[in-house]
Design a protein around this motif. Structure first.
Motif, PDB file in Angstrom:
ATOM      1  N   ARG A   5       0.721  -1.384   0.062  1.00  0.00           N
ATOM      2  CA  ARG A   5      -0.049   0.156  -0.035  1.00  0.00           C
ATOM      3  C   ARG A   5       0.876   1.117   0.005  1.00  0.00           C
ATOM      4  O   ARG A   5       2.086   1.339   0.265  1.00  0.00           O
ATOM      5  CB  ARG A   5      -0.779  -0.009   1.324  1.00  0.00           C
ATOM      6  N   HIS A  33      -2.626   6.507  -3.498  1.00  0.00           N
ATOM      7  CA  HIS A  33      -3.972   5.723  -3.193  1.00  0.00           C
ATOM      8  C   HIS A  33      -4.359   5.085  -4.554  1.00  0.00           C
ATOM      9  O   HIS A  33      -5.436   4.493  -4.397  1.00  0.00           O
ATOM     10  CB  HIS A  33      -4.641   6.692  -2.492  1.00  0.00           C
ATOM     11  N   LEU A  76      -9.214   2.226  -6.486  1.00  0.00           N
ATOM     12  CA  LEU A  76      -9.250   3.681  -6.466  1.00  0.00           C
ATOM     13  C   LEU A  76      -8.475   4.344  -7.685  1.00  0.00           C
ATOM     14  O   LEU A  76      -7.982   5.477  -7.548  1.00  0.00           O
ATOM     15  CB  LEU A  76      -8.423   4.266  -5.032  1.00  0.00           C
ATOM     16  N   GLY A 113      -5.992  13.312   0.583  1.00  0.00           N
ATOM     17  CA  GLY A 113      -6.471  13.491  -0.938  1.00  0.00           C
ATOM     18  C   GLY A 113      -6.776  14.819  -1.247  1.00  0.00           C
ATOM     19  O   GLY A 113      -7.224  15.164  -2.314  1.00  0.00           O
ATOM     20  N   TYR A 117     -16.376   5.730  -4.294  1.00  0.00           N
ATOM     21  CA  TYR A 117     -14.841   6.366  -4.510  1.00  0.00           C
ATOM     22  C   TYR A 117     -14.418   7.018  -3.225  1.00  0.00           C
ATOM     23  O   TYR A 117     -13.403   6.743  -2.588  1.00  0.00           O
ATOM     24  CB  TYR A 117     -14.818   7.034  -5.577  1.00  0.00           C
ATOM     25  N   LYS A 141     -14.195   4.912  -0.003  1.00  0.00           N
ATOM     26  CA  LYS A 141     -13.112   4.200  -0.177  1.00  0.00           C
ATOM     27  C   LYS A 141     -11.500   4.611  -0.127  1.00  0.00           C
ATOM     28  O   LYS A 141     -10.765   4.250   0.564  1.00  0.00           O
ATOM     29  CB  LYS A 141     -13.084   3.119  -1.449  1.00  0.00           C
ATOM     30  N   TYR A 142     -11.497   6.010  -0.454  1.00  0.00           N
ATOM     31  CA  TYR A 142     -10.501   6.880  -0.238  1.00  0.00           C
ATOM     32  C   TYR A 142      -9.926   7.148   0.996  1.00  0.00           C
ATOM     33  O   TYR A 142      -9.169   7.079   1.547  1.00  0.00           O
ATOM     34  CB  TYR A 142     -10.508   7.912  -1.441  1.00  0.00           C
ATOM     35  N   ASP A 199      -8.957   4.153   2.837  1.00  0.00           N
ATOM     36  CA  ASP A 199      -7.402   3.874   2.553  1.00  0.00           C
ATOM     37  C   ASP A 199      -6.658   4.788   3.267  1.00  0.00           C
ATOM     38  O   ASP A 199      -5.820   4.453   3.877  1.00  0.00           O
ATOM     39  CB  ASP A 199      -7.458   3.749   1.099  1.00  0.00           C
ATOM     40  N   ALA A 200      -7.088   5.960   3.270  1.00  0.00           N
ATOM     41  CA  ALA A 200      -6.219   6.931   4.115  1.00  0.00           C
ATOM     42  C   ALA A 200      -6.192   6.884   5.458  1.00  0.00           C
ATOM     43  O   ALA A 200      -5.296   7.148   6.032  1.00  0.00           O
ATOM     44  CB  ALA A 200      -6.825   8.205   3.451  1.00  0.00           C
TER      45      ALA A 200
END
Lengths: 997, 187
Positions: free
Chosen positions: A168, A599, A604, B129, B175, B178-179, B182-183
């Motif tokens: 990741r 990411h 994504l 992001g 999106y 999920k972003y 993930d972050a």
């Protein structure tokens, strides 16, 4: 002192700062070795007596570890954690060892110590500068079969991994008042002084711990404590401050406009078993009010014959290996230096029990104090001497010493040779920031001159070698960055001198010779190659660089650039500043694609858009297609059906009873305001003023050149409110174009645009039973054909929720498009489905939609148009308001070429054999027997099997197509020529009776 | 027939993220409750008219909001606001009565959806992001901005020091979710 685990014979007891208690095991070319936690791969190999680290790129010469940081050109390794995690070209000097690490040397076959490619070294006279340019010129045919495969095989180092990267990666945007790049003495001092202001500060350093070259010091002190201890204490102090972010293992690699600095943080590359959630690397994109560059300096090597044997390394590196890692790089060490700082390395090694054979210094005016210190340690100093050659295949065995002004040769046995040509300020980031450099004639190097960005260079990257002066600069820069009073600089003592230098060829490597005196180790460029390039006409340093590839390797010539420049200048008979310096570009050191992508991988990678009804379609077996970022239901196969069968069934069923279709992805724009109709008149070719409230019209939008840009049905909800629909793919660009005109051409018009694409789920119910199906669900709207004719729009309720109900048809059947607020989309769809299914209604997808509209001759913008098709060409001249005095594209439509005869026009095609389906994109000719190249009349834009007509149908753009109705044309294909008849585009219910059903 | 059919109610309103939960590293994500949203475009006259409907003056400073109980008016541009009413209301109807001559009020309740991002790490998660400066000094409680998160347009609204409301278009919400997840994992 004895170690429980042997971490190498060259580990010196009591030296270094690593803990003998913490050891790790790794392999190098399959050999198991021990190391201490905190070792780099380079220090661990050296501790185990391994200098030979790889083969050079062109000549496959054995190469050793040369440096101790990012400048390393030789020791590039393939580092693996497991099968999927292997990275080529990792500098052993930067990679920390971890338990279980597998390191492999590169560019070697079959092994590091015996490499067949070394034949290149013997053949080297044939591999001179510009070799590739000269050799592979002709014959042309040889390129594909011989030259290119050879070049490809030889080019590049390392092997890329063959599995997907499982790691990741992360990204972080950050803002700060001050970014300090480099955590050496100057960087730490500046950050500390600035931090007291409470302002936001980020300090980034590429190493695991702060300190920079302080880590190589032994007796020097800052604030009265040993320099490295001071660095560690200050790191802790900074890290504990709320307003300071200390980023270690973080390389600032790019400096962009407005003080945007990109940095790569290596989060897990040093860990044995990293937490799976941790990103391997994190990209930092920092916007800083001020930047202090404290990036230090990089030591240069010396250019002399055979200066590349394993065991020859930078003096500063040897000193760092000894004092930080506790590793002696040899037992019998020679020193060849033109710079004072190498003496410190020699002294420290001697003090640690290593024999220093001799210090060879081409200078004759070496400081008395240094000579005295050497004398105290019984180290022979040969001033006015040079090393003119070395021997030893896999490890240096001896050096040849002779006077600079003489020829008496002496050979001295050594097992390592420390070299120093002086220090090159690391101006890479400064240069990237478009700062102007100046050449300092005394020290013969480039230093920062004029800053363009809000930044300042301090310390040795600014050419300020002396520690006290560097720290004064740090104090001044901190004050400048955050205001307040300048702090007092820490007191320093015991730092050695960094003065003295030599750039270009040393004795024996010029001005005219054939020895291999390497400048650029990674790209195997020698001093003679530079001179050859100049002789062959390369007079600009940019040409010399590209011709010889000097400085073009992954180290970007961190050690070699100044040498190359000096040799080129000498060969040209010019001063160095006249020859100029090549441009530094980002990244400062190689950055993984993972870090840049961060990411944006997997789910994504891009946005996947799904409608509110997507889940239902999925549960009911839909096959999806990608339309832009959308997933759209393509067709709904039943068990055993292929696509053709499913589409044929869907097409028949819609015309026989009804079909339900998810049209939610259509773009929608609400145009509102007193000037709404004026605006619509301007943006569309059609007239709008007389469209009654409650009615819709099919609109065409052109660009200024008169070509079709988009189309869609527009409903008038009020005198001053329109519900505009666009194509799915056109939604963003149509809104952009509208806003562009509104803001730049008509800023005084009172009209506003709002995207409502996603506000409404759109459920199209089409077919003879459409009205019967939805009628019971509707409240407040009279659906009778009299009250709600074709092209009517009404507001009311369906299933109790608000709807904009449009009686429109893209199928040719009577039908409705039910707009409902999207969160209710699926519930309303299911209610309609429950009603319709027992009545024979089918769900249909985009493929059936395409066939049904083609049966009617309705165009799809982007399929039947290609950006060169006017409304007239498409047979849609009726949609251009003839009485309108202006609209976007009106002048474009009067251009001579637009009104000329012979334009391609959209017509229908029927194959003479009704079973043959044409290929979309196929070319059309009048005479298939004409010589090649044939005159192409046009091409097929849409082509389908029509189950309703039991034959194929097609549309095409054909020159003068409207006048060819009834003609036979031909579509030549690879194996056959297909005869077609030109016809109208409306294949089915040409009169449109069914629409009003 | 019609009377046999059940009318849908607010309970039937299904946002694209309904049912999701996520938490990691001192950061939680949850879908915001359904809300009424108006995209409001207006000049000076229209702003005065809107004030009467809203009972509160529209904010005029960039990145600022005007708040009243369940109502939030977010400044998005010199003539553009996003009105969010978290109580079910008849705001769209009230604006509809105003007509279209002074302003444009468009119901976008379902165009957008929102994610509540909360926790000590919230700034770092969003900054994975979003390129804006989200520190408290630059983006204090009550600030808002239309900006980007990765490849998606979002509207950020800082409801509390450690809580942001992230508005986005509904088909982008998967999106964005999920972003953020993930972050948060890698923050």
């Amino acid at each position: 002192m004895s170690f429980s685990v042997n971490t190498g014979a060259n580990r010196i007891a009591g030296k270094g700062r690593l803990s003998p208690a913490k050891t790790v095991t790794f392999t190098f070319d399959g050999r198991r070795l021990n190391a201490m936690e905190g070792d780099t791969l380079a220090s661990a190999l050296l501790a185990n007596g391994i200098h030979l680290a790889g083969r050079s790129y062109k000549y496959h010469r054995p190469r050793g570890i040369l440096g101790s940081g990012p400048e390393e050109p030789n020791a590039l390794m393939n580092i693996a954690r497991d099968k999927a995690r292997r990275q080529p070209n990792v500098r052993a000097t930067c990679q920390e060892v971890f338990d279980g690490m597998e390191a492999h040397s590169q560019n070697t076959y079959p092994s590091l110590t015996f490499d067949v490619g070394a034949i290149n070294d013997v053949l080297s006279p044939f591999y001179g500068a510009g070799f590739y340019y000269k050799t592979f010129m002709w014959p042309k045919a040889a390129w594909k079969k011989i030259y290119e495969p050879i070049v490809r095989e030889a080019a590049g180092l390392g092997k890329s991994p063959d599995e997907a990267d499982p790691d990741r990666y992360a990204n972080r945007f950050a803002h700060c008042d001050l970014l300090v790049v480099g955590g050496g003495a100057a960087g730490i001092a500046a950050a500390l002084a600035a931090a007291k202001s409470g302002k936001r500060i980020i300090l980034a350093d590429e190493n695991p711990e702060l300190g920079g070259w302080l880590r190589a010091e032994t007796s020097a002190t800052v604030d009265g404590i040993p320099a490295a201890e001071w660095a560690a204490a200050k790191q802790a102090e900074l890290a504990a401050m709320e307003n300071v972010t200390v980023l270690t293992r973080t390389t600032a690699f790019g400096y962009y406009s407005h003080n945007m600095v990109s940095m790569a943080e290596r989060v897990t590359d040093h860990m044995s078993k990293p937490d799976a959630d941790l990103p391997r690397e994190r990209l930092w994109q920092v916007r800083a009010n001020k930047v202090i560059l404290a990036t230090g300096a990089i030591e240069r090597h010396l250019v002399f014959a055979d200066n590349d044997r394993p065991g020859i390394m930078l003096a500063s590196a040897a000193r760092l290996y000894l004092n930080h890692y506790g590793v002696a790089v040899g037992r019998n060490v020679g020193v060849y230096t033109a710079c004072d700082s190498a003496y410190e390395a020699a002294f420290d090694l001697a003090d640690a029990g290593v024999k220093v054979v001799a210090i060879v210094d081409p200078r004759t005016d070496v400081a008395e104090a240094l000579l005295a210190s050497a004398n105290e340690r019984n180290i022979k100093v040969l001033t006015g001497h040079a090393v003119t050659g070395t021997k030893g295949r896999l490890r240096v065995k001896s050096m040849t010493v002779e006077p600079v002004n003489g020829s008496a040769k002496e050979s001295l046995e050594i097992d390592s040779l420390l070299v120093s040509g002086g220090w090159t300020p690391s101006v890479h980031l400064f240069s990237q920031s478009r700062g102007k450099l100046k050449f300092d004639a005394d020290s013969e190097r480039f230093i920062p001159d004029i800053h363009v960005e809000e930044c300042v260079s301090i310390g040795s990257c600014n050419g300020t070698d002396e520690m006290e002066a560097a720290l004064s600069e740090a104090m001044a820069s901190a004050k400048d960055a955050v205001g307040g009073r300048a702090a007092t600089a820490p007191k320093v003592a015991g730092f050695g001198s960094m003065s003295g230098h030599l750039i270009g060829s040393a004795k024996g490597a010029g001005p005219d010779d054939h020895v291999k005196a390497f400048i650029d180790f990674q790209n195997d460029v020698c001093a003679k190659d530079i001179r050859l390039a100049v002789r062959e006409g390369m007079h600009s340093i940019e040409h010399v660089k590209r011709y010889t590839t000097t400085g073009m390797a992954s180290d970007q010539g961190k050690m070699s650039n100044l040498h190359a420049l000096a040799i080129a200048a000498n060969a040209l008979g010019k001063e160095i500043p006249e020859v100029g310096l090549t441009t530094f570009r980002s990244p400062y050191t190689p950055v993984t694609f993972g870090t840049i992508v961060n990411h944006a991988k997997g789910d994504l990678f891009d946005v996947t858009r799904r409608t509110a009804i997507h889940g239902w379609a999925e549960e009911n077996g839909a096959v999806f297609e990608d339309v832009g970022n959308w997933k759209r239901a393509w067709y709904f196969p039943k068990a055993g059906e292929d696509m053709a069968a499913a589409v044929a069934r869907e097409c028949r069923q819609v015309r026989e009873s009804a079909g339900i279709f998810d049209a939610s992805t259509l773009g929608k724009i609400e145009v509102v305001g007193p000037d709404a109709v004026k605006f619509m008149e301007m943006m569309y070719t059609n007239p709008w003023a007389k469209l009654p409230v409650g009615m819709c019209r099919y609109g065409i939008m052109c660009r200024e050149d008169g070509f079709i840009y988009d189309d869609g049905v527009v409903g008038r909800l009020a005198e001053d409110r329109f519900h505009v629909t666009t194509t799915t793919g056109g939604a963003p660009r149509v809104l952009n174009m509208m806003e562009d005109y509104l803001q730049t051409e008509f800023p005084d018009w009172k009209v506003w645009l709002t995207s409502t694409s996603e506000q409404w789920a759109v459920i199209a119910v089409q077919g003879p039973k459409a009205r019967e199906i939805i009628e019971p669900l509707i409240d407040g709207i009279d659906l009778s054909p009299e009250a709600m004719p074709h092209m009517a729009i009404r507001e009311g309720r369906i299933c109790g929720v608000p709807t904009r109900l449009m009686r429109v048809s893209f199928t040719g059947e009577a039908g409705f498009e039910i707009n409902v607020p999207a969160d209710y989309g699926r519930a309303v769809w299911e209610a309609v489905w429950e009603r319709g299914a027992p009545m024979g209604m089918v769900p249909y997808g985009t493929e059936t939609m395409h066939v049904l509209r083609a049966e009617k001759g309705f165009i799809i913008v982007g399929q039947d148009t290609d950006g060169t098709v006017t409304p007239y060409d498409a047979g849609l001249g009726w949609a251009v308001g003839k009485k309108k005095s202006d609209f976007v594209g009106i002048r474009g439509l009067t251009r001579p070429d637009i009104v000329a005869e012979g334009r391609r026009q959209l017509i229908g095609l029927k194959t003479k054999d009704p079973k043959v389906v044409l290929e979309e994109g196929a070319q059309i000719v009048a005479d298939p027997n004409q010589p090649i190249p044939m005159k192409m009349l046009g091409f097929v834009t849409s082509s389908y099997w029509s189950s309703n007509l039991d034959r194929s149908i097609a549309m095409a753009l054909v020159e003068g197509g409207f006048d060819r109705k009834g003609q036979t044309l031909y579509v030549p294909m690879e194996n056959e020529t297909i005869a077609v008849e030109v016809c109208d585009t409306a294949f089915f219910d040409a009169k449109g009776d069914r629409l009003n059903g | 027939m019609a009377e046999q059919l059940r009318n849908l109610t607010i309970e039937d309103r299904k946002g694209p993220l309904t049912g999701r939960v996520f938490g990691a590293n001192g950061c939680t994500l949850k879908p915001a409750a359904p809300a009424i949203r108006i995209s409001l475009r207006a000049g000076a006259e229209g702003m005065a008219a809107a004030k009467k409907v809203l009972g509160i003056a529209l904010p005029v400073k960039p990145k600022s909001t005007a708040l009243k109980v369940d109502l939030a008016c977010l400044w998005l541009g010199p003539d553009e606001w996003l009105i969010i009413d978290s109580a079910d209301s008849v705001l769209p109807e009230k604006f509809a009565k105003l007509g279209n001559s002074l302003l444009s009020a468009v119901d976008v309740s379902h165009r957008n959806t929102a994610i509540i991002v909360e926790g000590a790490n919230v700034e770092a998660v969003l900054n994975s992001g979003c390129p804006q400066d989200l520190s408290l000094d630059a983006f204090h409680v009550g600030s808002c901005s239309r900006t980007i998160l990765g490849k998606s347009e979002v509207v950020l609204f800082r409801e509390a020091e450690n809580r942001f409301r992230v508005e986005c278009w509904r088909s982008f919400s998967d999106y964005v979710w999920k972003y953020l997840a993930d972050a948060a994992k890698s923050a």
